[in-house]
Design a protein around this motif. Structure first.
Motif, mmCIF file in Angstrom:
data_model
loop_
_atom_site.group_PDB
_atom_site.id
_atom_site.type_symbol
_atom_site.label_atom_id
_atom_site.label_comp_id
_atom_site.label_asym_id
_atom_site.label_seq_id
_atom_site.Cartn_x
_atom_site.Cartn_y
_atom_site.Cartn_z
ATOM 1 N N SER A 61 3.226 -8.321 -3.153
ATOM 2 C CA SER A 61 2.710 -8.605 -1.803
ATOM 3 C C SER A 61 1.245 -8.195 -1.791
ATOM 4 C CB SER A 61 3.501 -7.839 -0.737
ATOM 5 O OG SER A 61 3.293 -6.462 -0.921
ATOM 6 N N LYS A 62 0.526 -8.527 -0.748
ATOM 7 C CA LYS A 62 -0.908 -8.258 -0.742
ATOM 8 C C LYS A 62 -1.220 -6.903 -0.099
ATOM 9 C CE LYS A 62 -4.069 -10.654 -1.638
ATOM 10 N NZ LYS A 62 -4.890 -10.708 -2.895
ATOM 11 N N CYS A 63 -2.048 -6.123 -0.766
ATOM 12 C CA CYS A 63 -2.514 -4.852 -0.213
ATOM 13 C C CYS A 63 -3.568 -5.136 0.860
ATOM 14 C CB CYS A 63 -3.105 -3.980 -1.310
ATOM 15 S SG CYS A 63 -1.978 -3.751 -2.692
ATOM 16 N N SER A 64 -3.667 -4.224 1.815
ATOM 17 C CA SER A 64 -4.504 -4.509 2.996
ATOM 18 C C SER A 64 -5.996 -4.587 2.695
ATOM 19 C CB SER A 64 -4.283 -3.439 4.055
ATOM 20 O OG SER A 64 -2.925 -3.312 4.324
ATOM 21 N N ALA A 109 1.583 3.655 2.347
ATOM 22 C CA ALA A 109 2.184 2.735 3.320
ATOM 23 C C ALA A 109 1.094 2.111 4.193
ATOM 24 C CB ALA A 109 3.209 3.479 4.178
ATOM 25 N N ILE A 163 -1.850 1.279 3.434
ATOM 26 C CA ILE A 163 -2.657 0.230 2.779
ATOM 27 C C ILE A 163 -1.759 -0.879 2.209
ATOM 28 C CG2 ILE A 163 -4.612 1.743 2.301
ATOM 29 C CD1 ILE A 163 -3.634 2.098 -0.559
ATOM 30 N N ASN A 164 -0.484 -0.790 2.594
ATOM 31 C CA ASN A 164 0.502 -1.811 2.220
ATOM 32 C C ASN A 164 0.771 -1.893 0.715
ATOM 33 O OD1 ASN A 164 2.384 -3.627 3.255
ATOM 34 N ND2 ASN A 164 1.122 -5.394 2.708
ATOM 35 N N ARG A 165 0.740 -0.721 0.069
ATOM 36 C CA ARG A 165 1.203 -0.701 -1.328
ATOM 37 C C ARG A 165 2.727 -0.700 -1.301
ATOM 38 N NH1 ARG A 165 -2.359 -1.740 -5.337
ATOM 39 N NH2 ARG A 165 -1.118 -0.520 -6.781
ATOM 40 N N VAL A 166 3.339 -1.298 -2.322
ATOM 41 C CA VAL A 166 4.801 -1.414 -2.277
ATOM 42 C C VAL A 166 5.489 -0.325 -3.091
ATOM 43 C CG1 VAL A 166 4.947 -3.866 -1.751
ATOM 44 C CG2 VAL A 166 4.704 -3.137 -4.125
ATOM 45 N N SER A 221 -10.433 -9.618 3.705
ATOM 46 C CA SER A 221 -9.157 -8.899 3.539
ATOM 47 C C SER A 221 -8.606 -8.526 4.917
ATOM 48 C CB SER A 221 -9.396 -7.631 2.721
ATOM 49 O OG SER A 221 -10.169 -6.710 3.482
#
Ligand code: SF4
Length: 378
Positions: free
Chosen positions: A15-18, A132, A134-137, A200
């Protein structure tokens, strides 16, 4: 110190990081595997061309994106293909980028057998709330486990990427990240200050003034803490890169010294003796072009000696020890004075650039604001 590099771009992530503005799109493993099949065709095609395939490459770097999203067997086949079709130096550095959630024993053992000898893990932070945000999975625990797995599989050359200046990040958070680094003791570190790319998700949030970022004073303190904590253990050899003795990233040193490199895959850039060309960046259009045997090159230019000189200055001054200016003048058959007039002498007398024999480098005091100096040399 190093020779031409071979770069393969894998433009897919889970998925894409922020903060991300890299050339990558969210995809599943099937898509990545299908892409690798087509990339293999492009590798065959370029390896057969004497003017690029006939070179002896010192490094192979598989970057992204998240290359480790692909099947281990497909990735191993790509490394094996490069080793058989291109001439890779005996001690070639063979690196791949990987994210913690995609690193497992099968991936590591398969790639080690194929010749991988350097792993670059995108960890970014060891703080789960920040990850979380920065939307890392992945989590910090997964990152630490992935690092130990890589060590256990015999990888003796590991890089960790971290970012500072992240939203809501405090000095204590960053110091904890650095302490965790010291505990893991990787051979190499890439520590980047967060930059907000307008396209971004963070760029859009910033435009709405909805992003809480550390201020300039805190960023300066973070940089100072980085140097203080790491300097007994690591050599800072580039503005954002640190290593144990002898563990510089050879692939990137070639970029910083503006050497030749061949880039394959979507959006990959090549520069071979001043001829620069770029492949189609959209992953799906790239795949379609390879499949239909039409060209993937979307831009090509022959750089003038002056342009190459300027680029070499801007890249080479990122290295803490700088580079040999005399050799650059000889290589491009043009003098610094022809390119810059009196500018270098002025920067030297202002104490921003240091000249020592044939070498030139940025003055240490100017490293924290390197771009101010480098921008004058564009
Ligand atoms: S893993 Fe890397 S390339 Fe992929 S979205 Fe995140 S920052 Fe971008």
């Amino acid at each position: 110190m190093t020779g031409p590099g071979l770069y393969l771009h894998i433009p897919f992530c889970r998925s894409k990081c922020s903060y991300c503005a890299f050339n990558s799109v969210a995809a599943q493993r099937d898509t990545v595997d299908a892409y690798l099949d087509l990339l293999a065709r492009q590798i065959e095609e370029y390896a057969a061309l004497e003017w690029c395939g006939g070179r002896r490459f010192s490094t192979l770097f598989i970057g992204g994106g998240t290359p480790s999203l692909a099947s281990p067997a497909k990735l191993a086949a790509i490394i094996t293909l490069c080793r058989s079709r291109f001439s890779l130096a005996d001690q070639a550095e063979i690196s791949m980028e990987a994210n913690p959630d995609t690193i497992g024993p099968e991936l590591l053992t398969t790639l080690r057998e194929a010749g991988l000898n350097r792993l670059s893990i995108g960890i970014q932070s060891f703080n789960n709330a920040i990850l979380a945000g920065i939307n890392r999975v992945h989590t910090a625990e997964q990152a630490i486990k992935a690092f130990h797995l890589a060590r256990g599989c015999g990888l003796a050359n590991i890089n960790i990427d971290l970012i500072y200046g992240l939203p809501h990040q405090t000095m204590a958070d960053w110091q904890e990240d650095l302490q965790q680094i010291l505990a893991l003791a990787p051979e190499h570190l890439a520590l980047y200050e967060l930059t907000i790319e307008p396209e971004s998700p963070f760029g859009r949030l910033q435009a709405e003034k909805a992003l809480v970022l550390p201020d300039e004073d805190l960023l300066a303190d973070m940089e100072e803490a980085t140097n203080t904590l790491l300097s007994p253990h690591y050599q800072r050899y580039e503005i954002a890169n640190f290593c144990r003795p002898g563990r510089q990233c050879r692939h990137n040193i070639n970029y910083w010294l503006n050497g030749s490199y061949l880039g394959l895959g979507a959006g990959a850039v090549s520069c071979l003796d001043g001829l620069r060309f770029t492949h189609e960046s959209d992953p799906y259009r790239f795949m379609s072009a390879v499949e239909h045997k039409t060209t993937t090159i979307r831009q090509a230019e022959c750089l003038s000696r002056t342009a190459r000189f300027r680029e070499s200055m801007i890249m080479g001054l990122r290295l803490i020890d700088g580079f040999n200016l005399r050799k650059l003048e000889k290589r491009l058959d043009i003098s610094a004075t022809e390119v810059y007039g009196p500018l270098l002498a002025e920067l030297n007398s202002q104490g921003r650039l240091l000249r020592q024999g044939e070498m030139i480098r940025l003055a240490p005091d100017w490293l924290p604001v390197a771009n101010q100096v480098l921008n004058t040399l564009v």
